[in-house]
Design an enzyme around this catalytic site. Structure first.
Site, PDB file in Angstrom:
ATOM      1  N   GLY A 139      -8.795  -7.578  -8.474  1.00  0.00           N
ATOM      2  CA  GLY A 139      -9.653  -6.898  -7.497  1.00  0.00           C
ATOM      3  C   GLY A 139     -10.448  -5.798  -8.172  1.00  0.00           C
ATOM      4  N   GLY A 144     -12.602  -3.576  -6.837  1.00  0.00           N
ATOM      5  CA  GLY A 144     -13.161  -2.608  -5.895  1.00  0.00           C
ATOM      6  C   GLY A 144     -12.915  -1.197  -6.421  1.00  0.00           C
ATOM      7  N   SER A 145     -12.827  -0.247  -5.506  1.00  0.00           N
ATOM      8  CA  SER A 145     -12.696   1.163  -5.906  1.00  0.00           C
ATOM      9  C   SER A 145     -11.440   1.392  -6.752  1.00  0.00           C
ATOM     10  CB  SER A 145     -12.618   2.048  -4.668  1.00  0.00           C
ATOM     11  OG  SER A 145     -13.614   1.693  -3.751  1.00  0.00           O
ATOM     12  N   LYS A 176       3.411   7.632   4.372  1.00  0.00           N
ATOM     13  CA  LYS A 176       1.945   7.525   4.443  1.00  0.00           C
ATOM     14  C   LYS A 176       1.542   6.709   5.670  1.00  0.00           C
ATOM     15  CE  LYS A 176      -2.173   6.793   1.747  1.00  0.00           C
ATOM     16  NZ  LYS A 176      -2.823   6.188   0.599  1.00  0.00           N
ATOM     17  N   ASN A 198      -1.081   7.587   8.664  1.00  0.00           N
ATOM     18  CA  ASN A 198      -2.257   6.729   8.860  1.00  0.00           C
ATOM     19  C   ASN A 198      -2.266   6.050  10.231  1.00  0.00           C
ATOM     20  OD1 ASN A 198      -3.224   7.318   6.333  1.00  0.00           O
ATOM     21  ND2 ASN A 198      -2.505   5.449   5.378  1.00  0.00           N
ATOM     22  N   ASN A 231     -12.261  12.672  10.808  1.00  0.00           N
ATOM     23  CA  ASN A 231     -10.839  12.996  11.019  1.00  0.00           C
ATOM     24  C   ASN A 231     -10.656  14.265  11.850  1.00  0.00           C
ATOM     25  OD1 ASN A 231     -10.375  10.817   9.419  1.00  0.00           O
ATOM     26  ND2 ASN A 231      -9.620  11.947   7.638  1.00  0.00           N
ATOM     27  N   SER A 246     -11.047   5.448   5.830  1.00  0.00           N
ATOM     28  CA  SER A 246     -11.411   4.122   5.299  1.00  0.00           C
ATOM     29  C   SER A 246     -11.474   3.099   6.437  1.00  0.00           C
ATOM     30  CB  SER A 246     -10.397   3.676   4.248  1.00  0.00           C
ATOM     31  OG  SER A 246      -9.102   3.682   4.805  1.00  0.00           O
TER      32      SER A 246
HETATM   33  N1  LIG Z   1     -10.153   3.666  -2.395  1.00  0.00           N
HETATM   34  C1  LIG Z   1      -9.251   4.613  -2.249  1.00  0.00           C
HETATM   35  O1  LIG Z   1      -9.554   5.820  -2.344  1.00  0.00           O
HETATM   36  C2  LIG Z   1      -7.812   4.259  -1.985  1.00  0.00           C
HETATM   37  C3  LIG Z   1      -6.835   5.290  -2.072  1.00  0.00           C
HETATM   38  C4  LIG Z   1      -5.514   4.977  -1.851  1.00  0.00           C
HETATM   39  C5  LIG Z   1      -5.149   3.676  -1.543  1.00  0.00           C
HETATM   40  N2  LIG Z   1      -6.116   2.713  -1.455  1.00  0.00           N
HETATM   41  C6  LIG Z   1      -5.669   1.363  -1.129  1.00  0.00           C
HETATM   42  O2  LIG Z   1      -5.919   0.532  -2.254  1.00  0.00           O
HETATM   43  C7  LIG Z   1      -6.213  -0.805  -1.824  1.00  0.00           C
HETATM   44  C8  LIG Z   1      -7.560  -1.226  -2.411  1.00  0.00           C
HETATM   45  O3  LIG Z   1      -8.540  -0.367  -1.839  1.00  0.00           O
HETATM   46  P1  LIG Z   1     -10.021  -0.271  -2.384  1.00  0.00           P
HETATM   47  O4  LIG Z   1     -10.607   0.944  -1.769  1.00  0.00           O
HETATM   48  O5  LIG Z   1     -10.059  -0.442  -3.849  1.00  0.00           O
HETATM   49  O6  LIG Z   1     -10.659  -1.564  -1.675  1.00  0.00           O
HETATM   50  P2  LIG Z   1     -12.029  -2.298  -2.047  1.00  0.00           P
HETATM   51  O7  LIG Z   1     -12.959  -1.316  -2.671  1.00  0.00           O
HETATM   52  O8  LIG Z   1     -12.449  -3.029  -0.833  1.00  0.00           O
HETATM   53  O9  LIG Z   1     -11.603  -3.318  -3.177  1.00  0.00           O
HETATM   54  C9  LIG Z   1     -10.853  -4.460  -2.945  1.00  0.00           C
HETATM   55  C10 LIG Z   1     -11.340  -5.489  -3.927  1.00  0.00           C
HETATM   56  O10 LIG Z   1     -10.481  -6.609  -3.904  1.00  0.00           O
HETATM   57  C11 LIG Z   1     -11.283  -7.755  -4.082  1.00  0.00           C
HETATM   58  N3  LIG Z   1     -10.601  -8.980  -3.685  1.00  0.00           N
HETATM   59  C12 LIG Z   1     -10.218  -9.381  -2.443  1.00  0.00           C
HETATM   60  N4  LIG Z   1      -9.643 -10.596  -2.506  1.00  0.00           N
HETATM   61  C13 LIG Z   1      -9.668 -10.968  -3.807  1.00  0.00           C
HETATM   62  C14 LIG Z   1      -9.242 -12.124  -4.493  1.00  0.00           C
HETATM   63  N5  LIG Z   1      -8.677 -13.153  -3.860  1.00  0.00           N
HETATM   64  N6  LIG Z   1      -9.416 -12.179  -5.836  1.00  0.00           N
HETATM   65  C15 LIG Z   1     -10.000 -11.153  -6.501  1.00  0.00           C
HETATM   66  N7  LIG Z   1     -10.437 -10.026  -5.895  1.00  0.00           N
HETATM   67  C16 LIG Z   1     -10.274  -9.936  -4.564  1.00  0.00           C
HETATM   68  C17 LIG Z   1     -12.485  -7.454  -3.228  1.00  0.00           C
HETATM   69  O11 LIG Z   1     -13.543  -8.342  -3.544  1.00  0.00           O
HETATM   70  P3  LIG Z   1     -14.570  -8.787  -2.382  1.00  0.00           P
HETATM   71  O12 LIG Z   1     -15.416  -7.572  -2.139  1.00  0.00           O
HETATM   72  O13 LIG Z   1     -15.261  -9.932  -3.000  1.00  0.00           O
HETATM   73  O14 LIG Z   1     -13.741  -9.149  -1.187  1.00  0.00           O
HETATM   74  C18 LIG Z   1     -12.754  -6.007  -3.603  1.00  0.00           C
HETATM   75  O15 LIG Z   1     -13.546  -5.920  -4.752  1.00  0.00           O
HETATM   76  C19 LIG Z   1      -6.230  -0.746  -0.291  1.00  0.00           C
HETATM   77  O16 LIG Z   1      -4.994  -1.156   0.216  1.00  0.00           O
HETATM   78  C20 LIG Z   1      -6.451   0.724   0.009  1.00  0.00           C
HETATM   79  O17 LIG Z   1      -5.967   1.134   1.263  1.00  0.00           O
HETATM   80  C21 LIG Z   1      -7.430   2.965  -1.671  1.00  0.00           C
END
Ligand SMILES: NC(=O)c1ccc[n+]([C@@H]2O[C@H](COP(=O)([O-])OP(=O)(O)OC[C@H]3O[C@@H](n4cnc5c(N)ncnc54)[C@H](OP(=O)(O)O)[C@@H]3O)[C@@H](O)[C@H]2O)c1
Length: 304
Positions: free
Chosen positions: A10, A12-13, A188, A192, A206, A257
């Protein structure tokens, strides 16, 4: 290539944040993207960009997809949203070694337990993070809030913490071992499940939940029901009301989020937050009508 390279599922962020942080340490993580996203990113030859504490860094990271993977995976960090985690791991399952390590960074609960059951020979660890990160553009991550990530085994007989040593020391992110990770995840989740769904329903920041009116009354009901479930499960957390109000005040201007996902018409992680709590409550015959009403109203508004 080293046989113990970290793979990150993945981009993403969180995936980009963890990949950049490993690169910063001199490691060579590989990022696994969906087949559909892989070709575009590979062709762009874009470096991974990290902005943190006013500084910017660029790293060259190897990207792969389930189709192009050509090596066994011993160490995997899963950085998808909760609803995608199991399916994502299944897409690379044939490459996971039997005694591999899997670290799950999903918010909420339920996905970790499902993956732990589905991968009984691997060592499954979960993390709970207070870091804040967002993508300014694909492959460009901004580490907006320095937090802490606790990591711990999902089962008692998991491998020793030593195998995670390179995430625990000399690492840009603050990562700490935790023997009671499920308790951390509950702590957490408890916060949430009171804040996130409400902000999505009212499409508000919030801090606006503390409005001395309808929203705050609902927040208080959600907290009371959540406390009943935690008590029945013998989970002791510091005062939930203080923590929930504290988060609303400290992050008054933030858009959760969940609210962001709802605004963009994306699936939220609420089934793994309020949904998980409701399931537990039903098993224990504890009424959680406000949580159910919240989820019903969200669904009726087209927020899932
Ligand atoms: N961001 C934060 O600040 C933060 C902080 C604490 C916890 N978290 C937790 O961390 C987790 C990830 O959050 P995030 O913010 O990083 O989410 P995000 O930015 O939406 O990233 C998720 C990534 O996973 C990819 N993905 C989904 N299915 C996949 C697959 N089958 N194969 C490969 N990649 C895949 C998505 O690609 P597509 O876009 O193509 O679907 C996306 O790039 C979540 O549970 C979130 O609650 C996040």
């Amino acid at each position: 290539m080293k046989s113990d390279n970290w793979y990150i599922l993945g981009a993403g962020s969180m995936g980009c944040l963890w990949a950049a942080s490993l690169c910063h340490k001199g490691e060579a993580p590989r990022l696994i993207l969906r087949d559909s996203n892989y070709q575009q990113l590979k062709e762009s030859h874009a470096p991974l960009k990290l902005t943190t504490a006013g500084q910017s860094f660029q790293y060259h990271v190897d990207v792969v997809s389930p189709e192009t993977l050509n090596a066994p995976i011993n160490r995997l960090i899963v950085c998808t949203k909760a609803q995608n985690a199991l399916e994502a791991i299944n897409s690379i399952k044939s490459h996971l070694t039997e005694s591999g390590q899997i670290l799950l960074l999903q918010n909420g609960m339920g996905s970790q337990q499902a993956i732990n059951e589905a991968f009984p020979t691997q060592s499954v660890w979960a993390g709970s993070s207070t870091d804040g990160a967002y993508l300014a553009a694909p492959f460009e991550v901004c580490h907006a809030g320095q937090g802490e990530t606790w990591i711990g085994p999902m089962t008692d007989n998991s491998v020793s913490v030593d195998r995670f040593n390179d995430l625990l020391s000399n690492f840009r992110l603050k990562v700490s071992p935790c023997d009671t990770i499920e308790q951390k995840l509950w702590e957490k989740l408890a916060i949430n499940c009171c804040i996130n769904g409400l902000t999505a329903l009212f499409n508000c920041r919030n801090g606006e939940l503390l409005d001395n009116g309808e929203k705050q009354a609902w927040l208080d009901l959600l907290m009371a029901e959540t406390c009943s479930v935690l008590t029945a499960l013998d989970i002791h957390t510091p005062s939930l009301k203080e923590r929930v109000y504290g988060v609303c005040q400290a992050t008054a201007n933030n858009i959760s989020s969940t609210c962001q996902d709802a605004r963009q018409g994306r699936a939220t992680e609420l089934p793994f937050i309020n949904g998980f709590l409701i399931n537990k409550a039903e098993n224990l015959s504890i009424p959680v009508n406000s949580h159910k009403q919240l989820m019903d109203q969200l669904r009726a508004s087209g927020i899932n």
